[in-house]
Design a protein around this motif. Structure first.
Motif, PDB file in Angstrom:
ATOM      1  N   ASP A  40       0.813  -1.221   0.000  1.00 27.13           N
ATOM      2  CA  ASP A  40       0.000   0.000   0.000  1.00 27.13           C
ATOM      3  C   ASP A  40       0.842   1.264   0.000  1.00 27.13           C
ATOM      4  OD1 ASP A  40       0.826  -0.134   2.641  1.00 27.13           O
ATOM      5  OD2 ASP A  40      -1.175  -0.525   3.446  1.00 27.13           O
ATOM      6  N   HIS A  41       2.019   1.231   0.652  1.00 23.66           N
ATOM      7  CA  HIS A  41       2.825   2.451   0.681  1.00 23.66           C
ATOM      8  C   HIS A  41       3.411   2.760  -0.696  1.00 23.66           C
ATOM      9  CE1 HIS A  41       5.892  -0.686   1.336  1.00 23.66           C
ATOM     10  NE2 HIS A  41       6.772   0.176   0.858  1.00 23.66           N
ATOM     11  N   GLU A  42       3.728   1.720  -1.484  1.00 23.87           N
ATOM     12  CA  GLU A  42       4.238   1.961  -2.830  1.00 23.87           C
ATOM     13  C   GLU A  42       3.136   2.478  -3.754  1.00 23.87           C
ATOM     14  OE1 GLU A  42       7.860  -1.325  -2.983  1.00 23.87           O
ATOM     15  OE2 GLU A  42       6.012  -1.698  -4.104  1.00 23.87           O
ATOM     16  N   LEU A  43       1.961   1.900  -3.631  1.00 27.32           N
ATOM     17  CA  LEU A  43       0.836   2.381  -4.438  1.00 27.32           C
ATOM     18  C   LEU A  43       0.468   3.812  -4.049  1.00 27.32           C
ATOM     19  CD1 LEU A  43      -1.394  -0.824  -4.428  1.00 27.32           C
ATOM     20  CD2 LEU A  43      -0.148   0.122  -6.384  1.00 27.32           C
ATOM     21  N   ALA A  44       0.516   4.106  -2.759  1.00 28.10           N
ATOM     22  CA  ALA A  44       0.198   5.456  -2.297  1.00 28.10           C
ATOM     23  C   ALA A  44       1.199   6.472  -2.856  1.00 28.10           C
ATOM     24  CB  ALA A  44       0.190   5.501  -0.771  1.00 28.10           C
ATOM     25  N   ALA A  45       2.487   6.085  -2.878  1.00 30.42           N
ATOM     26  CA  ALA A  45       3.512   6.981  -3.418  1.00 30.42           C
ATOM     27  C   ALA A  45       3.306   7.187  -4.915  1.00 30.42           C
ATOM     28  CB  ALA A  45       4.899   6.399  -3.145  1.00 30.42           C
ATOM     29  N   TRP A  46       2.955   6.107  -5.618  1.00 30.10           N
ATOM     30  CA  TRP A  46       2.713   6.183  -7.062  1.00 30.10           C
ATOM     31  C   TRP A  46       1.561   7.132  -7.373  1.00 30.10           C
ATOM     32  CZ3 TRP A  46      -1.025   2.353  -9.565  1.00 30.10           C
ATOM     33  CH2 TRP A  46      -1.179   2.625 -10.934  1.00 30.10           C
ATOM     34  N   LEU A  47       0.487   7.046  -6.597  1.00 29.57           N
ATOM     35  CA  LEU A  47      -0.705   7.837  -6.864  1.00 29.57           C
ATOM     36  C   LEU A  47      -0.692   9.200  -6.180  1.00 29.57           C
ATOM     37  CD1 LEU A  47      -3.296   4.950  -6.522  1.00 29.57           C
ATOM     38  CD2 LEU A  47      -2.608   6.082  -8.635  1.00 29.57           C
ATOM     39  N   GLY A  48       0.231   9.391  -5.262  1.00 26.11           N
ATOM     40  CA  GLY A  48       0.294  10.670  -4.575  1.00 26.11           C
ATOM     41  C   GLY A  48      -0.818  10.873  -3.568  1.00 26.11           C
ATOM     42  N   VAL A  49      -1.195   9.783  -2.877  1.00 24.60           N
ATOM     43  CA  VAL A  49      -2.277   9.842  -1.893  1.00 24.60           C
ATOM     44  C   VAL A  49      -1.820   9.175  -0.607  1.00 24.60           C
ATOM     45  CG1 VAL A  49      -4.044   9.800  -3.697  1.00 24.60           C
ATOM     46  CG2 VAL A  49      -3.285   7.644  -2.668  1.00 24.60           C
ATOM     47  N   SER A  50      -2.673   9.232   0.414  1.00 19.66           N
ATOM     48  CA  SER A  50      -2.378   8.518   1.645  1.00 19.66           C
ATOM     49  C   SER A  50      -2.693   7.036   1.475  1.00 19.66           C
ATOM     50  CB  SER A  50      -3.213   9.086   2.796  1.00 19.66           C
ATOM     51  OG  SER A  50      -4.578   8.760   2.609  1.00 19.66           O
ATOM     52  N   ARG A  51      -2.345   6.236   2.470  1.00 17.31           N
ATOM     53  CA  ARG A  51      -2.577   4.797   2.368  1.00 17.31           C
ATOM     54  C   ARG A  51      -4.054   4.433   2.498  1.00 17.31           C
ATOM     55  NH1 ARG A  51       2.179   1.614   5.709  1.00 17.31           N
ATOM     56  NH2 ARG A  51       3.979   2.741   4.846  1.00 17.31           N
ATOM     57  N   THR A  52      -4.840   5.284   3.152  1.00 16.27           N
ATOM     58  CA  THR A  52      -6.238   4.919   3.427  1.00 16.27           C
ATOM     59  C   THR A  52      -7.042   4.625   2.162  1.00 16.27           C
ATOM     60  OG1 THR A  52      -6.252   6.120   5.518  1.00 16.27           O
ATOM     61  CG2 THR A  52      -8.387   5.656   4.509  1.00 16.27           C
ATOM     62  N   PRO A  53      -7.075   5.518   1.152  1.00 19.23           N
ATOM     63  CA  PRO A  53      -7.845   5.185  -0.052  1.00 19.23           C
ATOM     64  C   PRO A  53      -7.263   4.001  -0.819  1.00 19.23           C
ATOM     65  CG  PRO A  53      -6.608   7.213  -0.376  1.00 19.23           C
ATOM     66  CD  PRO A  53      -6.512   6.890   1.073  1.00 19.23           C
ATOM     67  N   VAL A  54      -5.958   3.784  -0.699  1.00 17.84           N
ATOM     68  CA  VAL A  54      -5.337   2.625  -1.351  1.00 17.84           C
ATOM     69  C   VAL A  54      -5.843   1.341  -0.711  1.00 17.84           C
ATOM     70  CG1 VAL A  54      -3.174   1.389  -1.745  1.00 17.84           C
ATOM     71  CG2 VAL A  54      -3.284   3.872  -2.102  1.00 17.84           C
ATOM     72  N   ARG A  55      -5.878   1.319   0.622  1.00 13.71           N
ATOM     73  CA  ARG A  55      -6.370   0.122   1.319  1.00 13.71           C
ATOM     74  C   ARG A  55      -7.841  -0.138   0.979  1.00 13.71           C
ATOM     75  NH1 ARG A  55      -3.401   1.973   6.900  1.00 13.71           N
ATOM     76  NH2 ARG A  55      -1.344   1.032   6.470  1.00 13.71           N
ATOM     77  N   GLU A  56      -8.620   0.936   0.873  1.00  8.29           N
ATOM     78  CA  GLU A  56     -10.030   0.785   0.508  1.00  8.29           C
ATOM     79  C   GLU A  56     -10.156   0.235  -0.916  1.00  8.29           C
ATOM     80  OE1 GLU A  56     -11.522   4.691   1.104  1.00  8.29           O
ATOM     81  OE2 GLU A  56     -11.776   4.453   3.268  1.00  8.29           O
TER      82      GLU A  56
END
Length: 217
Positions: A40-56
């Motif tokens: 989730d932290h890599e996806l969050a960095a890629w998208l420029g968002v926090s981890r919360t929407p990535v986990r959702e």
């Protein structure tokens, strides 16, 4: 996980949906391949968002069958599950049958013109071997009666289960084997224009049933 190339900033107004769509599309188009670990932290960095929407997003994708999660261990891109794809295909075909049945009589002349234009782009993309272009045109064409039907529950079901089929469709539309759908699309549009609700719904169902042979291999 290899991090994909930078993406445009995510719209804050539609943050959750944008994150879900971008991760989903990366799985469908093969950017994130089967078995690949999703951090989730890599996806969050890629998208420029926090981890919360990535986990959702990952939870929603797990419910759709595109992501596999082992509690306390790892989250990965799911392999193509033939049974799950067959189940999704059956549901999607029936939902499009219902959408067309409800949309006939609601479709405007502009709607029908846009469906014909989308089918022309679909044909051209197939002939060019452009799988992404074919899928985009196919989405647009079938999305018009779905929107005209105005059935939110139906649209939600399609949003959940259609992506499961997209990886299969990309393989199909990469070749010329999808050409039969061009004629079915044209027949569908003609029947919608003629106001033949039952026949149009049946042709819509047939269009999605053409995926069935791919799921038996």
């Amino acid at each position: 996980m290899p991090v994909p190339s930078p993406q445009p900033p995510v719209s804050r107004a539609l943050l959750r949906d944008d994150v879900h769509r971008r991760v989903r599309d990366a799985i469908v188009d093969g950017t994130l391949g089967p078995g690949e670990q999703l951090r989730d932290h890599e996806l969050a960095a890629w998208l420029g968002v926090s981890r919360t929407p990535v986990r959702e997003a990952l939870l929603r994708l797990q419910q759709s069958g595109l992501v596999a999660a082992l509690p306390g261990r790892s989250t990965t891109v799911a392999s193509l599950d033939t049974r799950a794809a067959r189940d999704a295909q059956a549901v999607v075909a029936q939902m499009h049958r219902l959408a067309v049945h409800e949309a006939v009589g609601q479709l405007t002349a502009d709607d029908l013109a846009r469906m014909r234009a989308a089918n022309a782009r679909f044909r051209a993309a197939l002939e060019a071997g452009d799988a992404d272009g074919a899928l985009a045109a196919d989405d647009e064409l079938h999305g018009i009666p779905v929107a005209a039907a105005g059935n939110a529950a139906l649209a939600a079901v399609l949003d959940q289960f259609t992506p499961v089929l997209r990886r299969v469709e990309r393989l199909r539309f990469s070749s010329l084997s999808g050409r039969g759908s061009v004629a079915l699309h044209a027949r569908l549009i003609d029947l919608c224009e003629a106001g033949d609700r039952e026949a149009a719904a049946e042709v819509s169902h047939q269009t999605w049933q053409t995926l069935a042979p791919l799921l038996d291999t």
